[in-house]
Design a protein around this motif. Sequence first.
Motif, PDB file in Angstrom:
ATOM      1  N   LEU A 143       0.840  -1.188   0.123  1.00  0.00           N
ATOM      2  CA  LEU A 143      -0.084   0.097   0.049  1.00  0.00           C
ATOM      3  C   LEU A 143       0.828   1.247   0.034  1.00  0.00           C
ATOM      4  CD1 LEU A 143      -2.908  -0.936   2.514  1.00  0.00           C
ATOM      5  CD2 LEU A 143      -3.340  -0.541   0.202  1.00  0.00           C
ATOM      6  N   SER A 144       2.025   1.292   0.786  1.00  0.00           N
ATOM      7  CA  SER A 144       2.748   2.363   0.895  1.00  0.00           C
ATOM      8  C   SER A 144       3.553   2.694  -0.628  1.00  0.00           C
ATOM      9  CB  SER A 144       3.948   2.270   1.726  1.00  0.00           C
ATOM     10  OG  SER A 144       3.412   1.754   3.115  1.00  0.00           O
ATOM     11  N   GLY A 145       3.937   1.641  -1.193  1.00  0.00           N
ATOM     12  CA  GLY A 145       4.645   1.823  -2.399  1.00  0.00           C
ATOM     13  C   GLY A 145       3.603   2.343  -3.619  1.00  0.00           C
ATOM     14  N   VAL A 146       2.466   1.755  -3.670  1.00  0.00           N
ATOM     15  CA  VAL A 146       1.213   2.316  -4.466  1.00  0.00           C
ATOM     16  C   VAL A 146       1.055   3.581  -4.340  1.00  0.00           C
ATOM     17  CG1 VAL A 146      -1.118   1.820  -5.346  1.00  0.00           C
ATOM     18  CG2 VAL A 146       0.602  -0.179  -4.822  1.00  0.00           C
ATOM     19  N   HIS A 147       1.142   4.010  -2.819  1.00  0.00           N
ATOM     20  CA  HIS A 147       0.719   5.427  -2.367  1.00  0.00           C
ATOM     21  C   HIS A 147       1.773   6.053  -3.219  1.00  0.00           C
ATOM     22  CE1 HIS A 147      -0.370   8.656   0.351  1.00  0.00           C
ATOM     23  NE2 HIS A 147       1.023   8.679   0.780  1.00  0.00           N
ATOM     24  N   PHE A 148       2.785   6.150  -3.112  1.00  0.00           N
ATOM     25  CA  PHE A 148       3.751   7.053  -3.620  1.00  0.00           C
ATOM     26  C   PHE A 148       3.723   7.023  -5.136  1.00  0.00           C
ATOM     27  CE2 PHE A 148       8.607   7.884  -3.801  1.00  0.00           C
ATOM     28  CZ  PHE A 148       8.507   9.228  -3.821  1.00  0.00           C
ATOM     29  N   VAL A 149       3.505   5.735  -5.909  1.00  0.00           N
ATOM     30  CA  VAL A 149       3.332   5.746  -7.348  1.00  0.00           C
ATOM     31  C   VAL A 149       2.183   6.801  -7.635  1.00  0.00           C
ATOM     32  CG1 VAL A 149       2.842   4.515  -9.454  1.00  0.00           C
ATOM     33  CG2 VAL A 149       4.521   3.718  -7.604  1.00  0.00           C
ATOM     34  N   TRP A 150       0.979   6.607  -7.140  1.00  0.00           N
ATOM     35  CA  TRP A 150      -0.285   7.024  -7.436  1.00  0.00           C
ATOM     36  C   TRP A 150      -0.214   8.568  -7.140  1.00  0.00           C
ATOM     37  CZ3 TRP A 150      -5.291   3.905  -5.905  1.00  0.00           C
ATOM     38  CH2 TRP A 150      -6.169   4.465  -6.709  1.00  0.00           C
ATOM     39  N   LEU A 151       0.406   8.949  -6.054  1.00  0.00           N
ATOM     40  CA  LEU A 151       0.358  10.495  -5.972  1.00  0.00           C
ATOM     41  C   LEU A 151       1.227  11.421  -7.053  1.00  0.00           C
ATOM     42  CD1 LEU A 151       3.030  12.049  -4.300  1.00  0.00           C
ATOM     43  CD2 LEU A 151       2.195  10.534  -2.446  1.00  0.00           C
ATOM     44  N   SER A 152       2.132  10.708  -7.593  1.00  0.00           N
ATOM     45  CA  SER A 152       2.884  11.368  -8.616  1.00  0.00           C
ATOM     46  C   SER A 152       2.493  11.914  -9.778  1.00  0.00           C
ATOM     47  CB  SER A 152       4.252  10.561  -9.023  1.00  0.00           C
ATOM     48  OG  SER A 152       4.687  10.038  -7.656  1.00  0.00           O
ATOM     49  N   LYS A 153       2.946  12.950 -10.252  1.00  0.00           N
ATOM     50  CA  LYS A 153       2.268  13.324 -11.578  1.00  0.00           C
ATOM     51  C   LYS A 153       3.235  13.115 -12.711  1.00  0.00           C
ATOM     52  CE  LYS A 153       1.320  17.713 -12.478  1.00  0.00           C
ATOM     53  NZ  LYS A 153       2.192  19.052 -12.378  1.00  0.00           N
ATOM     54  N   GLY A 154       2.802  12.491 -13.917  1.00  0.00           N
ATOM     55  CA  GLY A 154       3.486  11.955 -14.875  1.00  0.00           C
ATOM     56  C   GLY A 154       4.162  10.682 -14.723  1.00  0.00           C
ATOM     57  N   PHE A 155       4.985  10.250 -15.401  1.00  0.00           N
ATOM     58  CA  PHE A 155       5.511   8.936 -15.469  1.00  0.00           C
ATOM     59  C   PHE A 155       6.846   9.218 -14.752  1.00  0.00           C
ATOM     60  CE2 PHE A 155       7.988   5.578 -17.506  1.00  0.00           C
ATOM     61  CZ  PHE A 155       7.246   4.279 -16.955  1.00  0.00           C
ATOM     62  N   GLN A 156       7.119   8.750 -13.348  1.00  0.00           N
ATOM     63  CA  GLN A 156       8.170   9.234 -12.665  1.00  0.00           C
ATOM     64  C   GLN A 156       8.931   7.932 -12.134  1.00  0.00           C
ATOM     65  OE1 GLN A 156       8.195  12.366  -9.862  1.00  0.00           O
ATOM     66  NE2 GLN A 156       6.437  13.705 -10.926  1.00  0.00           N
ATOM     67  N   LEU A 157      10.368   8.113 -12.194  1.00  0.00           N
ATOM     68  CA  LEU A 157      10.935   6.865 -12.043  1.00  0.00           C
ATOM     69  C   LEU A 157      11.108   6.523 -10.486  1.00  0.00           C
ATOM     70  CD1 LEU A 157      12.853   4.786 -13.395  1.00  0.00           C
ATOM     71  CD2 LEU A 157      14.826   6.495 -13.056  1.00  0.00           C
ATOM     72  N   GLU A 158      11.288   7.426  -9.602  1.00  0.00           N
ATOM     73  CA  GLU A 158      11.921   7.103  -8.155  1.00  0.00           C
ATOM     74  C   GLU A 158      10.638   6.346  -7.551  1.00  0.00           C
ATOM     75  OE1 GLU A 158      12.265  10.619  -5.852  1.00  0.00           O
ATOM     76  OE2 GLU A 158      13.341   9.411  -4.401  1.00  0.00           O
ATOM     77  N   PRO A 159       9.462   7.020  -7.670  1.00  0.00           N
ATOM     78  CA  PRO A 159       8.180   5.893  -6.993  1.00  0.00           C
ATOM     79  C   PRO A 159       8.295   4.662  -7.565  1.00  0.00           C
ATOM     80  CG  PRO A 159       7.252   7.806  -8.156  1.00  0.00           C
ATOM     81  CD  PRO A 159       8.777   7.815  -8.283  1.00  0.00           C
ATOM     82  N   LEU A 160       8.386   4.490  -8.768  1.00  0.00           N
ATOM     83  CA  LEU A 160       8.346   3.058  -9.452  1.00  0.00           C
ATOM     84  C   LEU A 160       9.584   2.178  -9.052  1.00  0.00           C
ATOM     85  CD1 LEU A 160       7.448   4.187 -13.145  1.00  0.00           C
ATOM     86  CD2 LEU A 160       5.991   2.958 -11.423  1.00  0.00           C
ATOM     87  N   VAL A 161      10.529   2.843  -8.798  1.00  0.00           N
ATOM     88  CA  VAL A 161      11.903   2.090  -8.146  1.00  0.00           C
ATOM     89  C   VAL A 161      11.482   1.744  -6.853  1.00  0.00           C
ATOM     90  CG1 VAL A 161      14.196   2.351  -7.255  1.00  0.00           C
ATOM     91  CG2 VAL A 161      13.522   3.334  -9.375  1.00  0.00           C
ATOM     92  N   TYR A 162      11.111   2.366  -5.958  1.00  0.00           N
ATOM     93  CA  TYR A 162      10.515   1.949  -4.550  1.00  0.00           C
ATOM     94  C   TYR A 162       9.609   0.856  -4.629  1.00  0.00           C
ATOM     95  CZ  TYR A 162      12.729   5.799  -1.784  1.00  0.00           C
ATOM     96  OH  TYR A 162      13.465   6.596  -1.158  1.00  0.00           O
ATOM     97  N   LEU A 163       8.437   0.745  -5.423  1.00  0.00           N
ATOM     98  CA  LEU A 163       7.497  -0.055  -5.657  1.00  0.00           C
ATOM     99  C   LEU A 163       8.126  -1.254  -5.896  1.00  0.00           C
ATOM    100  CD1 LEU A 163       4.500  -1.026  -5.445  1.00  0.00           C
ATOM    101  CD2 LEU A 163       4.067  -0.111  -7.687  1.00  0.00           C
ATOM    102  N   THR A 164       9.003  -1.403  -6.952  1.00  0.00           N
ATOM    103  CA  THR A 164       9.662  -2.444  -7.509  1.00  0.00           C
ATOM    104  C   THR A 164      10.460  -3.158  -6.557  1.00  0.00           C
ATOM    105  OG1 THR A 164       9.918  -1.351  -9.653  1.00  0.00           O
ATOM    106  CG2 THR A 164      11.071  -3.201  -9.299  1.00  0.00           C
ATOM    107  N   VAL A 165      11.224  -2.334  -5.810  1.00  0.00           N
ATOM    108  CA  VAL A 165      12.258  -2.997  -4.739  1.00  0.00           C
ATOM    109  C   VAL A 165      11.157  -3.972  -3.526  1.00  0.00           C
ATOM    110  CG1 VAL A 165      13.497  -2.340  -2.495  1.00  0.00           C
ATOM    111  CG2 VAL A 165      14.015  -1.526  -4.843  1.00  0.00           C
TER     112      VAL A 165
END
Lengths: 301, 200
Positions: B160-182
């Motif tokens: 949930l925390s990882g998805v929260h970060f991806v979801w709040l970002s604008k556009g296609f951003q790398l950093e939140p995706l890295v967190y979720l992938t890890v």
Amino acid sequence: MAHRWKNTLTRADVTPLSAYMNRRQIMAGAMGLGLIGAAGMARSQEAELEPNSWEDITQYNNFYEFGTGKSDPARNAHTLTTEPWTVVIDGLVDNPGDYSMDQIMEAMTIEERIYRFRCVEAWSMVIPWNGFELADLLNLAGVQEGAKYVAFETALRPDEMPGVRFPTLDWPYVEGLRLDEAMHPLTMMATGIYGKTIPNQNGAPIRLVVPWKYGFKSIKSIVRITLTEDEPPTSWNQANGREYGFYSNVNPEVDHPRWSQASERLVGGGLFAKRQPTLMFNGYEEEVASLYDGMDLRANY
Amino acid sequence: MLVDRINQVARKVPTWAVYIVYLIPVPVLLYMAQTGGLGREPINALERELGEIALQLVIIGLCISPLRRFFGVNLIKFRRTAGVLAFTYVALHMLVWAVLDVQSIDRVVADIIKRPYITIGMAAFILMVPLALTSNNRSVRWLGAVWRRLHLLTYPVAILSGVHFVWLSKGFQLEPLVYLTVILALLALRVPTLVRKVAA
């Protein structure tokens, strides 16, 4: 034709930079003494619009070509070469071609406009722009019968823009306006801020400013302006059409799907800055509401 | 051997020292927010820094048992430290969001209901509450096997925390995706063991 729109704020409201507090105190004193009547009170509300500091305006930016962090553009945009600079004006115009910045600056009369600036992310600033009306530039190019929209394009230079190495958006950044919006006297092309040349992070050497729309419509570092018959694609709409419409007029009653647009925070207020209500059309309702007569603003977000 | 060396050092480092070191960012960030170190708009910056530290602590917590299983590095005694610190930072993150950013109870409630990325952020926090409350030796002894199962909630919390970060970002951003992938990769490592346990 410059000076079509008369600012309720004057140059004196901008300078001197350090005298905000003094001016506020004078205003408060004057009001206390009853020196400002009813009409004066109405204007004083507008005069409450203190332009943000140079630091606020130039160090807190969204310019994803230079990174997605708010301070990335200020840190990275120095690499952008802005001289020489050419704007291609093409499409449905009488005089299509390359317009150099020198040519444009020679033909235009620069004036100052103090506008509210409202980002779609619910923060805002007040910015003293220098520039000219887009209508003047379009008239220079000669808009042809049949043109209904104006498309804009930002420079795309991977060597100078670290942010475009990653597909945050589908580069180059593109934006568009309906022709009547583009010709509106509030719509301007900015080439300066606070009387200085516009910094790279703010969209040097030439950018659009449409004060009643969310900030992302005000496309930066423009290299192409095309007059079209059909509605042009716009970057944020392409990235997420549900969240960002073609119009993107500031509207406190129509929320972004992920956050409320009813209020905003003026940048520069520090850790305890209060939110303030967002104004319909960002406070320019009187000037622009008629452009959208009969339109459902919820459907045309 | 490097692993023995790490284990030796880890045995000597008291957990209270880790708490102290990891709480240093709190006063530092508050000081920076007040003095311009977090930029021209410190509220969002502070909110984001606290959230990101919390997310990193969740990831650190998830690394601890794979480190022992695959490399023999024993940092188990710091797993609770990571969890309690993560909870602390999430609580601070939410406090800044509610008090400094949103500034109204009505809007906080409206946001939790109406904004899915906030809803899942809040869900992650709520799931962390029982974990924080039972993060003491007495609860472990008392609850026994139930405690182990209860603390599997860490996994949905992490997702949930990882998805929260991806979801709040604008556009296609790398950093939140890295967190979720890890996070997803660290959870994937556990799938075989979980499947075996469920089967047994």
